[in-house]
Design a protein around this motif. Structure first.
Motif, PDB file in Angstrom:
ATOM      1  N   THR A  38       2.805  10.396  -0.171  1.00 35.81           N
ATOM      2  CA  THR A  38       3.268   9.922  -1.468  1.00 35.81           C
ATOM      3  C   THR A  38       2.117  10.109  -2.451  1.00 35.81           C
ATOM      4  O   THR A  38       1.017   9.626  -2.216  1.00 35.81           O
ATOM      5  CB  THR A  38       3.609   8.420  -1.387  1.00 35.81           C
ATOM      6  OG1 THR A  38       4.623   8.244  -0.410  1.00 35.81           O
ATOM      7  CG2 THR A  38       4.072   7.892  -2.724  1.00 35.81           C
ATOM      8  N   VAL A  50      -0.800   9.257  -0.131  1.00 36.19           N
ATOM      9  CA  VAL A  50      -0.967   8.294   0.964  1.00 36.19           C
ATOM     10  C   VAL A  50       0.209   8.388   1.929  1.00 36.19           C
ATOM     11  O   VAL A  50       1.322   8.721   1.530  1.00 36.19           O
ATOM     12  CB  VAL A  50      -1.101   6.842   0.434  1.00 36.19           C
ATOM     13  CG1 VAL A  50      -2.467   6.608  -0.174  1.00 36.19           C
ATOM     14  CG2 VAL A  50      -0.017   6.523  -0.579  1.00 36.19           C
ATOM     15  N   SER A  52       1.916   6.434   5.707  1.00 37.10           N
ATOM     16  CA  SER A  52       1.821   5.235   6.530  1.00 37.10           C
ATOM     17  C   SER A  52       1.695   5.649   7.984  1.00 37.10           C
ATOM     18  O   SER A  52       2.453   6.480   8.470  1.00 37.10           O
ATOM     19  CB  SER A  52       3.034   4.339   6.313  1.00 37.10           C
ATOM     20  OG  SER A  52       4.038   4.604   7.244  1.00 37.10           O
ATOM     21  N   VAL A  57      -1.666   1.995   5.412  1.00 35.28           N
ATOM     22  CA  VAL A  57      -1.526   3.006   4.373  1.00 35.28           C
ATOM     23  C   VAL A  57      -2.834   3.801   4.335  1.00 35.28           C
ATOM     24  O   VAL A  57      -3.898   3.225   4.137  1.00 35.28           O
ATOM     25  CB  VAL A  57      -1.235   2.366   3.001  1.00 35.28           C
ATOM     26  CG1 VAL A  57      -1.270   3.409   1.902  1.00 35.28           C
ATOM     27  CG2 VAL A  57       0.120   1.669   3.026  1.00 35.28           C
TER      28      VAL A  57
ATOM     29  N   LYS B 669      -0.180  -3.501   0.558  1.00 39.47           N
ATOM     30  CA  LYS B 669      -1.293  -2.967   1.353  1.00 39.47           C
ATOM     31  C   LYS B 669      -2.311  -2.357   0.393  1.00 39.47           C
ATOM     32  O   LYS B 669      -1.935  -1.744  -0.600  1.00 39.47           O
ATOM     33  CB  LYS B 669      -0.803  -1.854   2.276  1.00 39.47           C
ATOM     34  CG  LYS B 669       0.425  -2.219   3.061  1.00 39.47           C
ATOM     35  CD  LYS B 669       0.089  -2.339   4.500  1.00 39.47           C
ATOM     36  CE  LYS B 669       1.306  -2.778   5.278  1.00 39.47           C
ATOM     37  NZ  LYS B 669       0.922  -3.249   6.593  1.00 39.47           N
ATOM     38  N   PRO B 670      -3.575  -2.526   0.715  1.00 42.73           N
ATOM     39  CA  PRO B 670      -4.581  -1.919  -0.156  1.00 42.73           C
ATOM     40  C   PRO B 670      -4.601  -0.402   0.024  1.00 42.73           C
ATOM     41  O   PRO B 670      -4.206   0.111   1.068  1.00 42.73           O
ATOM     42  CB  PRO B 670      -5.887  -2.539   0.335  1.00 42.73           C
ATOM     43  CG  PRO B 670      -5.612  -2.948   1.745  1.00 42.73           C
ATOM     44  CD  PRO B 670      -4.150  -3.252   1.836  1.00 42.73           C
ATOM     45  N   LEU B 671      -5.074   0.312  -0.991  1.00 43.62           N
ATOM     46  CA  LEU B 671      -5.162   1.765  -0.888  1.00 43.62           C
ATOM     47  C   LEU B 671      -6.414   2.185  -0.125  1.00 43.62           C
ATOM     48  O   LEU B 671      -6.523   3.325   0.309  1.00 43.62           O
ATOM     49  CB  LEU B 671      -5.169   2.410  -2.274  1.00 43.62           C
ATOM     50  CG  LEU B 671      -3.805   2.465  -2.957  1.00 43.62           C
ATOM     51  CD1 LEU B 671      -3.933   3.026  -4.351  1.00 43.62           C
ATOM     52  CD2 LEU B 671      -2.824   3.296  -2.151  1.00 43.62           C
ATOM     53  N   ALA B 684      -0.182  -0.321  -2.289  1.00 42.93           N
ATOM     54  CA  ALA B 684       0.948   0.473  -1.854  1.00 42.93           C
ATOM     55  C   ALA B 684       1.748  -0.356  -0.869  1.00 42.93           C
ATOM     56  O   ALA B 684       1.279  -1.399  -0.396  1.00 42.93           O
ATOM     57  CB  ALA B 684       0.471   1.754  -1.196  1.00 42.93           C
ATOM     58  N   THR B 685       2.926   0.085  -0.575  1.00 38.26           N
ATOM     59  CA  THR B 685       3.722  -0.608   0.416  1.00 38.26           C
ATOM     60  C   THR B 685       4.487   0.408   1.243  1.00 38.26           C
ATOM     61  O   THR B 685       4.696   1.539   0.807  1.00 38.26           O
ATOM     62  CB  THR B 685       4.701  -1.603  -0.232  1.00 38.26           C
ATOM     63  OG1 THR B 685       5.320  -2.368   0.802  1.00 38.26           O
ATOM     64  CG2 THR B 685       5.769  -0.900  -1.038  1.00 38.26           C
ATOM     65  N   ILE B 686       4.839   0.006   2.455  1.00 35.96           N
ATOM     66  CA  ILE B 686       5.598   0.905   3.317  1.00 35.96           C
ATOM     67  C   ILE B 686       7.065   0.502   3.240  1.00 35.96           C
ATOM     68  O   ILE B 686       7.411  -0.656   3.471  1.00 35.96           O
ATOM     69  CB  ILE B 686       5.071   0.832   4.757  1.00 35.96           C
ATOM     70  CG1 ILE B 686       3.593   1.207   4.775  1.00 35.96           C
ATOM     71  CG2 ILE B 686       5.877   1.754   5.665  1.00 35.96           C
ATOM     72  CD1 ILE B 686       2.907   0.942   6.082  1.00 35.96           C
ATOM     73  N   VAL B 692       5.741   5.741   1.842  1.00 35.59           N
ATOM     74  CA  VAL B 692       4.864   4.835   1.124  1.00 35.59           C
ATOM     75  C   VAL B 692       5.262   4.816  -0.343  1.00 35.59           C
ATOM     76  O   VAL B 692       5.574   5.855  -0.913  1.00 35.59           O
ATOM     77  CB  VAL B 692       3.400   5.298   1.265  1.00 35.59           C
ATOM     78  CG1 VAL B 692       2.469   4.358   0.509  1.00 35.59           C
ATOM     79  CG2 VAL B 692       3.001   5.356   2.734  1.00 35.59           C
ATOM     80  N   ALA B 693       5.287   3.638  -0.953  1.00 38.81           N
ATOM     81  CA  ALA B 693       5.543   3.544  -2.390  1.00 38.81           C
ATOM     82  C   ALA B 693       4.358   2.854  -3.048  1.00 38.81           C
ATOM     83  O   ALA B 693       3.763   1.948  -2.480  1.00 38.81           O
ATOM     84  CB  ALA B 693       6.828   2.761  -2.647  1.00 38.81           C
ATOM     85  N   ILE B 694       4.035   3.311  -4.246  1.00 42.09           N
ATOM     86  CA  ILE B 694       2.901   2.754  -4.982  1.00 42.09           C
ATOM     87  C   ILE B 694       3.348   1.509  -5.742  1.00 42.09           C
ATOM     88  O   ILE B 694       4.440   1.482  -6.314  1.00 42.09           O
ATOM     89  CB  ILE B 694       2.367   3.809  -5.992  1.00 42.09           C
ATOM     90  CG1 ILE B 694       1.958   5.092  -5.260  1.00 42.09           C
ATOM     91  CG2 ILE B 694       1.221   3.253  -6.826  1.00 42.09           C
ATOM     92  CD1 ILE B 694       0.786   4.940  -4.332  1.00 42.09           C
TER      93      ILE B 694
END
Lengths: 152, 717
Positions: A38, A50, A52, A57, B669-671, B684-686, B692-694
């Protein structure tokens, strides 16, 4: 297969744009199949984005762009080597993972400027040159320095 | 008492956690005592006593003698309080508070491992003074100097030691010394007695053993069998130098009378041993086998402290990291389940009505339910009642009020409200500052209050409660309120805003100037709240954890600060939007509304695109452009754009996105270090499908459009 002795170090050999490179296995956490990263807006230049991996991440770096190489693979066929240093991980996009080779101590030659420039690399990221066969020279990368350089 | 025990870092951590809780419990108890001084609740005294006792035990185990002695001295005073022999007075409360302060220093000493050089003499003297007077009754009967001591049977080694010594011409003695029930630290006295004897001879056996003494396991007396070349008189002399003990028996040892078969003589001797001799009696009558190591534990004197048993507790301490890891694992589980779900949908298409896919479907549904439960439970495990945090404040308010010479009625409500542990950790300092502010600036002096027809004592209320998906913590006072006129004048004087602009501000807007950096309503910074930290820092700290704070004030009636907090830092509810084919998340807490707006309605003010909603001018931020995202070739702007209006502290901007996807809970979640901090992005998140989305950082996006100056400028227009 060569026999592994205590003095040997193992390296993961992979290709980018037809050229072979290697990384010491101690810095490699795992190798995964292609996962589309992403994009992260305004991230450092060679961070592809990034992904997963097991609930984490991780940033993914594309070395071919950093070193001006042209990948000869379709994205889905490429692989991502997950490197781990000081508890921090990052992914490295490669064309293919070729083999895990044992390197007897002393067979790693210091990088000569001539050879290093073959792959468009510079000695900042190269740990040495490894001769695996008659006409097979592999550039061994230093993972930490390589990531640092890539993220500059 | 040496600390010759194996103390691990884990032991210390457990001790520190426990000590923190105990100190807080004591503090809360003492505050209650003070407020109910005329009619103290025996339960409260008992609670403080129990806490002091537990702390005594654990500090002694850790080898912190001063801490153990101090808690013991506190115990004695509390015991007298419990028995109604002393009453709750201001000196008593003050002394107890001073004890707490010293204990906190001791605790830090253990935490840091650096000696803090605290002198406990004074506070010990105060305690002794409180304890003293009335019945300083000495242990009753003067001791008989002869008789037998009920000693356990000698082990072969002890027997050999004894015989060898006797062969060298040393004499064997038996002794029993009573430890005064008034002794601050009976174990210390017992230890001193052991040392005194060891100085002039050799101890063959003692009950309790030296090890038990070091572990604070002493009863009412100490029994000894020792060999020495000295005379009985000399032994008497050295033992008499140990304070708070009474020699009950000191006689040559009679090897012919093994304790294994207690004769009447011993029982008589035991019974004669005063005062509370249950420990001795127990040792005498129950003597058949107890080896020295298995002697009855401490606290046999009547009315003595009850050892708190832990068997009834149904909780365990878990490192937050463990919970974080569990949370991550569940996250992966959810993702894997989604993958299975995708396999299932393919199966269902390819092999319609197949029995296997039906089984898989029901199993997956079940799995989904279970993972959902698991996630919820782990999240719950991370929640703590705010009580843990709120407990610190009453004492603080009391001290500030004393210093400022104000009388404050401090009320705490909603302590049971639960918040994520990480939020609790972050919110302590901001709340402390708001409370200081209320006492110091909010509440007027007693004279001012009486003149205004208010009760002399000011009221400060700290309250926590749920509000939708948030927790609100409110700090309210019935003080003078914030006067917008004064704020305007002050802000102009400090050069924060021009006089012209100040005049245009509405009253609520003027009040909000208190958040501007460098603002303080009182002309002189007082000792209490002037710590170089302004309200702007409070606000920043709260925003950092996705919270917000607002002020509501009525002149003459009081001020309320409302801190709005997310339930957890790890999980937020987010609006998912699409930008150039990629999903982005906007924390729902800052979303005001979403709207579709025809491009024809976009206006341009000072080179910035704006829209007007309900008479308000809202600047737009085109996210794709702001992030430099590449549009595919031939992209044409649609006739209508999606705008997500977000607000931070009343400042609104409109984020232009390509489309709205939906909303859901996301785990932040941290980058990571390699990417570092990027303005406008908080992490970011899963997503459920493993992508993954920012997550956008609304606060910095708003700042980028409407800086501090920009905000005032807009307001002033």
């Amino acid at each position: 297969m060569e026999r592994v002795t205590a003095a040997d170090e193992q390296v993961v050999v992979f290709t980018i744009g037809g050229q072979e490179y290697a990384l010491p296995i101690s810095g490699v956490r795992e190798i995964i199949t292609w996962t589309a990263p992403t994009p992260v807006p305004e991230a450092p230049p060679y961070v592809e984005g990034v992904i997963s991996v097991r609930g984490e991440v991780l940033p993914v770096v594309d070395l071919s762009r950093r070193f001006g190489l042209v990948s000869d693979r379709a994205e889905e066929q490429r692989r991502i080597i997950i490197l781990e240093m000081d508890g921090q991980s990052a992914g490295l996009i490669v064309d293919d993972v070729v083999a895990v080779e044992s390197v007897a101590a002393g067979r790693l030659a210091p990088p000569s400027p001539l050879l290093v420039n073959i792959g468009g690399l510079n000695d900042a990221v190269v740990d040495g040159i490894l001769q695996l066969g008659e006409n097979r020279l592999v550039v061994v990368l230093g993972p930490a320095r390589m990531l640092e350089t890539a993220l500059q | 008492m040496g600390s010759g025990f194996d103390i691990t870092a884990e032991d210390i951590r457990v001790f520190l956690d426990e000590a923190e809780e105990l100190l807080q419990a004591m503090e809360a108890g003492i505050l209650r005592l003070e407020s109910e001084a005329s009619d103290p609740d025996p339960e409260v005294i008992q609670d403080i006593f129990r806490a002091a006792h537990t702390l005594k035990g654990s500090s002694a185990t850790l080898g912190h003698q001063s801490m153990a002695e101090l808690t013991h001295a506190m115990e004695n005073v509390l015991d007298r309080l419990r028995k109604g022999k002393v009453s709750v007075t201001t000196p008593l409360v003050d002394t107890l508070f001073r004890c707490l302060d010293v204990l906190k220093i001791f605790k830090d000493e253990i935490a840091t491992g650096e000696p803090a050089a605290v002198n406990t003499d004074e506070v010990m003297r105060e305690l002794a003074a409180l304890e003293g007077t009335a019945d300083s009754a000495e242990p009753a009967a003067p001791a008989p100097a002869g008789g037998d001591v009920a000693l356990p049977a000698l082990t072969p080694e002890q027997q050999a030691k004894l015989e060898q010594a006797q062969a060298r011409g040393l004499k064997a003695y038996q002794a029993q010394v009573a430890l005064s029930p008034e002794a601050a630290m009976p174990a210390v006295r017992a230890f001193q007695a052991l040392l005194a004897v060891a100085d002039i001879g050799q101890i063959v056996l003692s009950v309790p053993t030296q090890e038990e003494v070091e572990n604070d396991q002493v009863g009412a007396d100490l029994k000894l069998l020792f060999v020495t070349g000295e005379s009985v008189e000399k032994v008497h002399e050295v033992l008499r130098e140990v304070p708070e003990i009474a020699i009950q028996v000191l006689a040559p040892y009679q090897p012919s009378l093994p304790a294994a078969t207690p004769g009447p003589a011993e029982e008589v001797a035991a019974a004669a041993m005063a005062p509370p001799a249950s420990g001795a009696a127990q040792a005498a009558t129950g003597a058949p086998q107890p080896a020295p190591g298995a002697a009855p534990p401490a606290e046999s004197n009547s009315g003595g402290p009850v050892r708190t048993t832990r068997s009834g507790l149904r909780t365990v301490r878990v490192d937050v990291e463990v919970l974080d890891n569990l949370m991550n694992t569940v996250g992966e589980l959810v993702i894997e389940r989604t993958r299975l779900q995708q396999v299932l949908s393919r199966l269902e298409v390819e092999r319609e009505g197949d029995e296997l896919s039906q089984v898989m479907s029901s199993a997956l549904a079940q799995l989904g339910r279970l993972t959902g439960n698991l996630q919820e439970e782990i999240q719950r495990a991370r929640m703590l009642p705010v009580e843990n945090l709120f407990r610190k404040f009453p004492r603080m308010i009391r001290d500030i009020a004393h210093k400022a010479g104000k009388e404050i009625n401090f009320i705490v409500r909603g302590e049971e409200t639960e918040l994520d542990r990480s939020v609790i950790e972050e919110i302590g300092d901001p709340l402390m500052h708001l409370l200081r502010n209320a006492v110091d600036h909010g509440i007027e002096s007693a004279e001012e209050r009486l003149a205004a027809g208010k009760p002399a004592a000011g009221t400060v209320i700290l309250e926590a409660f749920h509000e939708e998906n948030h927790i609100i913590i409110s700090v309210r006072d019935d003080g003078r309120g914030v006067d917008p006129e004064k704020i305007r004048a002050s802000a102009v004087r400090k050069g924060i805003i021009s006089e012209e602009a100040a005049r245009r501000l509405s009253d609520p807007e003027a009040v909000n100037l208190i958040w501007a950096p460098g603002f303080s309503t009182k002309q002189e910074v007082s000792e209490v709240s002037g710590r170089g930290v302004g309200l702007d820092v409070v606000q920043k700290n709260i925003e950092r954890i996705n919270g917000s704070v607002e002020i509501r004030s009525t002149v003459g009636q009081g001020t309320e600060f409302r801190v709005k907090l997310p339930l957890t830092l790890a999980i937020i509810r987010a609006l998912q939007v699409e930008l150039v084919g990629t999903t982005y998340c906007i924390p729902l807490g800052s979303v005001v509304e979403t709207d579709r707006i025809p491009t024809s309605e976009i206006q341009t003010v000072r080179q910035r695109e704006v829209i007007v909603k309900r008479g308000e001018v809202i600047p737009l931020l085109r996210l794709a452009e702001a992030f430099g995202l590449q549009r595919p070739e031939g992209y044409e702007e649609p006739e209508e754009i999606f705008v997500v209006i977000v607000a931070v502290m009343g400042r609104q901007i409109g984020l232009v996105v390509d489309s709205l996807i939906g909303e859901g809970d996301v785990v932040i979640k941290p980058l990571g270090r390699f990417i570092g901090e990027i303005p406008g992005i908080s992490g970011a998140t899963i997503m459920g499908d493993g992508d993954v989305a920012i997550i956008l950082d609304v606060s910095s996006l708003v700042d980028s459009v409407q800086g501090e100056a920009g905000r005032l400028e807009t307001v002033a227009q």
